[in-house]
Design a protein around this motif. Structure first.
Motif, PDB file in Angstrom:
ATOM      1  N   LEU A 331       0.723  -1.112  -0.169  1.00 42.13           N
ATOM      2  CA  LEU A 331      -0.043   0.073   0.037  1.00 42.13           C
ATOM      3  C   LEU A 331       0.620   1.372  -0.117  1.00 42.13           C
ATOM      4  CD1 LEU A 331      -2.763   1.115   0.206  1.00 42.13           C
ATOM      5  CD2 LEU A 331      -2.684   0.933   2.742  1.00 42.13           C
ATOM      6  N   LEU A 332       0.644   2.246  -1.094  1.00 42.33           N
ATOM      7  CA  LEU A 332       1.543   3.429  -1.156  1.00 42.33           C
ATOM      8  C   LEU A 332       0.833   4.692  -0.703  1.00 42.33           C
ATOM      9  CD1 LEU A 332       2.889   2.316  -4.506  1.00 42.33           C
ATOM     10  CD2 LEU A 332       3.947   1.877  -2.391  1.00 42.33           C
ATOM     11  N   ALA A 333      -0.596   4.533  -1.054  1.00 42.40           N
ATOM     12  CA  ALA A 333      -1.535   5.808  -0.583  1.00 42.40           C
ATOM     13  C   ALA A 333      -2.805   5.470  -0.209  1.00 42.40           C
ATOM     14  CB  ALA A 333      -1.551   6.697  -1.573  1.00 42.40           C
ATOM     15  N   ALA A 334      -3.417   6.070   0.892  1.00 36.00           N
ATOM     16  CA  ALA A 334      -4.774   5.262   1.367  1.00 36.00           C
ATOM     17  C   ALA A 334      -5.301   6.819   1.704  1.00 36.00           C
ATOM     18  CB  ALA A 334      -4.631   4.494   2.400  1.00 36.00           C
ATOM     19  N   ARG A 335      -6.900   6.576   1.780  1.00 34.76           N
ATOM     20  CA  ARG A 335      -7.511   7.392   2.430  1.00 34.76           C
ATOM     21  C   ARG A 335      -8.177   7.148   3.796  1.00 34.76           C
ATOM     22  NH1 ARG A 335     -11.083  11.272   0.389  1.00 34.76           N
ATOM     23  NH2 ARG A 335     -10.708  10.604  -1.614  1.00 34.76           N
ATOM     24  N   LEU A 336      -7.827   7.880   4.925  1.00 35.82           N
ATOM     25  CA  LEU A 336      -8.010   7.473   6.243  1.00 35.82           C
ATOM     26  C   LEU A 336      -9.334   8.218   6.587  1.00 35.82           C
ATOM     27  CD1 LEU A 336      -4.299   7.609   7.659  1.00 35.82           C
ATOM     28  CD2 LEU A 336      -5.543   5.674   6.450  1.00 35.82           C
ATOM     29  N   GLN A 337     -10.257   7.639   7.072  1.00 32.83           N
ATOM     30  CA  GLN A 337     -11.468   8.319   7.824  1.00 32.83           C
ATOM     31  C   GLN A 337     -12.034   7.552   8.946  1.00 32.83           C
ATOM     32  OE1 GLN A 337     -13.558   8.581   4.016  1.00 32.83           O
ATOM     33  NE2 GLN A 337     -14.606   6.997   4.551  1.00 32.83           N
ATOM     34  N   GLY A 338     -12.320   8.462   9.866  1.00 37.78           N
ATOM     35  CA  GLY A 338     -13.120   7.651  10.960  1.00 37.78           C
ATOM     36  C   GLY A 338     -12.656   8.505  12.226  1.00 37.78           C
ATOM     37  N   HIS A 339     -13.243   8.041  13.299  1.00 34.90           N
ATOM     38  CA  HIS A 339     -13.170   8.632  14.684  1.00 34.90           C
ATOM     39  C   HIS A 339     -11.952   8.190  15.429  1.00 34.90           C
ATOM     40  CE1 HIS A 339     -15.519  11.145  17.638  1.00 34.90           C
ATOM     41  NE2 HIS A 339     -14.829  10.364  18.657  1.00 34.90           N
ATOM     42  N   VAL A 340     -11.099   9.267  15.873  1.00 42.16           N
ATOM     43  CA  VAL A 340      -9.935   8.965  16.616  1.00 42.16           C
ATOM     44  C   VAL A 340      -9.847   9.772  17.790  1.00 42.16           C
ATOM     45  CG1 VAL A 340      -8.559   8.373  14.658  1.00 42.16           C
ATOM     46  CG2 VAL A 340      -8.482  10.417  15.410  1.00 42.16           C
ATOM     47  N   ARG A 341      -8.896   9.508  18.722  1.00 42.77           N
ATOM     48  CA  ARG A 341      -8.468  10.242  19.839  1.00 42.77           C
ATOM     49  C   ARG A 341      -7.385  11.081  19.663  1.00 42.77           C
ATOM     50  NH1 ARG A 341     -11.369   8.799  24.411  1.00 42.77           N
ATOM     51  NH2 ARG A 341     -12.717   6.756  24.454  1.00 42.77           N
ATOM     52  N   THR A 342      -7.163  12.073  20.345  1.00 42.36           N
ATOM     53  CA  THR A 342      -5.984  12.872  20.415  1.00 42.36           C
ATOM     54  C   THR A 342      -4.748  12.338  20.716  1.00 42.36           C
ATOM     55  OG1 THR A 342      -5.090  14.968  21.265  1.00 42.36           O
ATOM     56  CG2 THR A 342      -6.329  13.791  22.703  1.00 42.36           C
ATOM     57  N   ALA A 343      -3.732  12.777  20.148  1.00 36.68           N
ATOM     58  CA  ALA A 343      -2.239  12.326  20.437  1.00 36.68           C
ATOM     59  C   ALA A 343      -1.825  13.051  21.588  1.00 36.68           C
ATOM     60  CB  ALA A 343      -1.508  12.219  19.363  1.00 36.68           C
ATOM     61  N   PHE A 344      -2.524  13.863  22.016  1.00 36.60           N
ATOM     62  CA  PHE A 344      -2.118  14.686  23.355  1.00 36.60           C
ATOM     63  C   PHE A 344      -3.229  14.799  24.342  1.00 36.60           C
ATOM     64  CE2 PHE A 344       0.297  16.117  19.784  1.00 36.60           C
ATOM     65  CZ  PHE A 344       1.500  16.782  20.296  1.00 36.60           C
TER      66      PHE A 344
END
Length: 394
Positions: A331-344
């Motif tokens: 995999l070289l390129a991808a669309r990322l979508q969804g619910h995530v939490r903060t890295a901080f």
């Protein structure tokens, strides 16, 4: 041209459909510009492209020129039958631009000389920036930013290295607040001109991107130690040996074609060629809430190459001789979508300008939906990989 005649009927009918649904806001004029007529002069002046139809020099026009009440003009120079799947998109885009003449804002943040850099010997902006400016307001955000303005419609993050916590936090919050982004990271950026450290002239400088803190939270990684290689997609390059110069396949540089693109995603469905150089590999980890949609992939005749080996070994023949396909697509390129939490999760960030003091952010949010396209290559943007320049009368 029977094919064009048939397609012309479809284009005409769909334009009538637009007018019928526009409640009087669209007016359609169909003009047949005869040779040497005022209408032909008007078509040429509007930017329509004519094609020769006979030896006498008569030309046919099959395009669309649109204007609005403030005399802005947008043009489709020629309706190509091969782009029929994008017909509604092209017409809608033209109408939208006339109805909303204000340009969308694209912010560019990173450490490559996309806008030109005299210190790196790059006098002019890369062609990708010049092309984008035809359609968008493009802002150079530099290599770091404490705040990403929410009026930026799309953020373009290109080859970030050694980002401080303030910039990473700004990116994190921009994404969680719904900001759209194109992210280009690279394990070996060919256009990174970082010189070796003066006290370590023999040590290779750091040429890889680093956005690990955010990608880890999203459940994806682009390892800095591996490069994608594909014998089916290998580009022909010039090489030399004892017998002189010759052309040879270089598996670390790839020319992707339609079979490597996601044909169901509109961002890639109309593409037919993309060149990538020493691209990284996107790996998806276990992460709740994130959907990874592949956009660009290698063929199954591919393998992971050691980046350090690639830096030391300059002979493309060696890679061919040691090529062992892994039997899977990378995999070289991808669309990322969804619910995530903060890295901080602590909800604070370091304010460097205030001498490493910690300050509260009243707009801080702990989670949100992200909409990101992640590309494991930055050379894809370089003129070297997609542009041929030619001087025509200056």
């Amino acid at each position: 041209y029977p094919l064009l005649m048939n397609y012309g009927v479809r284009v005409r009918d769909i334009l009538y459909e637009y007018v019928a649904h526009a409640d009087g806001k669209l007016v359609l004029n169909i003009i047949d510009p005869e040779t040497f007529s005022e209408e032909e002069d008007q078509a040429v002046a509007s930017g329509l492209q004519g094609i020769a139809v006979d030896a006498a020099g008569d030309r046919a026009y099959f395009g669309l020129a649109g204007t609005n009440s403030t005399d802005d003009e947008k043009v489709i120079p020629f309706f190509q039958s091969g782009k029929e799947s994008a017909l509604e998109y092209d017409i809608t885009k033209l109408i939208y631009k006339l109805a909303h003449p204000e340009q969308k804002v694209v912010g560019v943040l990173g450490q490559l000389p996309l806008f030109g850099d005299q210190n790196q010997g790059v006098k002019e902006p890369w062609t990708i920036i010049s092309a984008m400016k035809d359609f968008f307001e493009v802002r150079d955000l530099g290599s770091k930013a404490d705040v990403i303005d929410q009026d930026i419609d799309v953020l373009m993050v290109v080859h970030t290295k050694g980002l401080d916590d303030a910039t990473l936090y700004a990116l994190d919050q921009y994404f969680l607040h719904g900001g759209k982004a194109l992210i280009f990271v690279d394990p070996l950026a060919q256009q990174d001109q970082t010189p070796p450290e003066p006290d370590k002239p023999s040590v290779m400088p750091n040429l890889d991107s680093d956005l690990k803190r955010l990608l880890d939270v999203w459940g994806v990684e682009v390892t800095n130690e591996k490069i994608a290689g594909d014998i089916n997609l290998a580009m022909r390059v010039q090489s030399s040996d004892v017998r002189g110069p010759r052309e040879i396949d270089y598996i670390a540089w790839m020319g992707l074609n339609e079979g490597n693109f996601n044909q169901d995603d509109f961002s890639t469905s109309e593409l037919n060629l993309i060149n990538m150089g020493t691209a990284g590999i996107i790996n998806s980890k276990e992460a709740a809430g994130i959907t990874v949609i592949p956009l660009l992939q290698t063929t199954e005749q591919s393998m992971q190459l050691d980046r350090d080996w690639l830096v030391v070994q300059r002979d493309p023949t060696i890679f061919l001789e040691n090529f062992k396909p892994e039997g899977r697509k990378l995999l070289l390129a991808a669309r990322l979508q969804g619910h995530v939490r903060t890295a901080f999760p602590e909800g604070k960030h370091i304010d460097v300008s205030a001498g490493d003091t910690v300050r509260e952010d009243p707009d801080f949010i702990r989670e949100g939906d992200i909409h990101v396209i992640l590309v494991a290559d930055t050379d894809i943007l370089s003129d070297l990989f997609w542009v041929r320049k030619q001087d025509n009368f200056g």
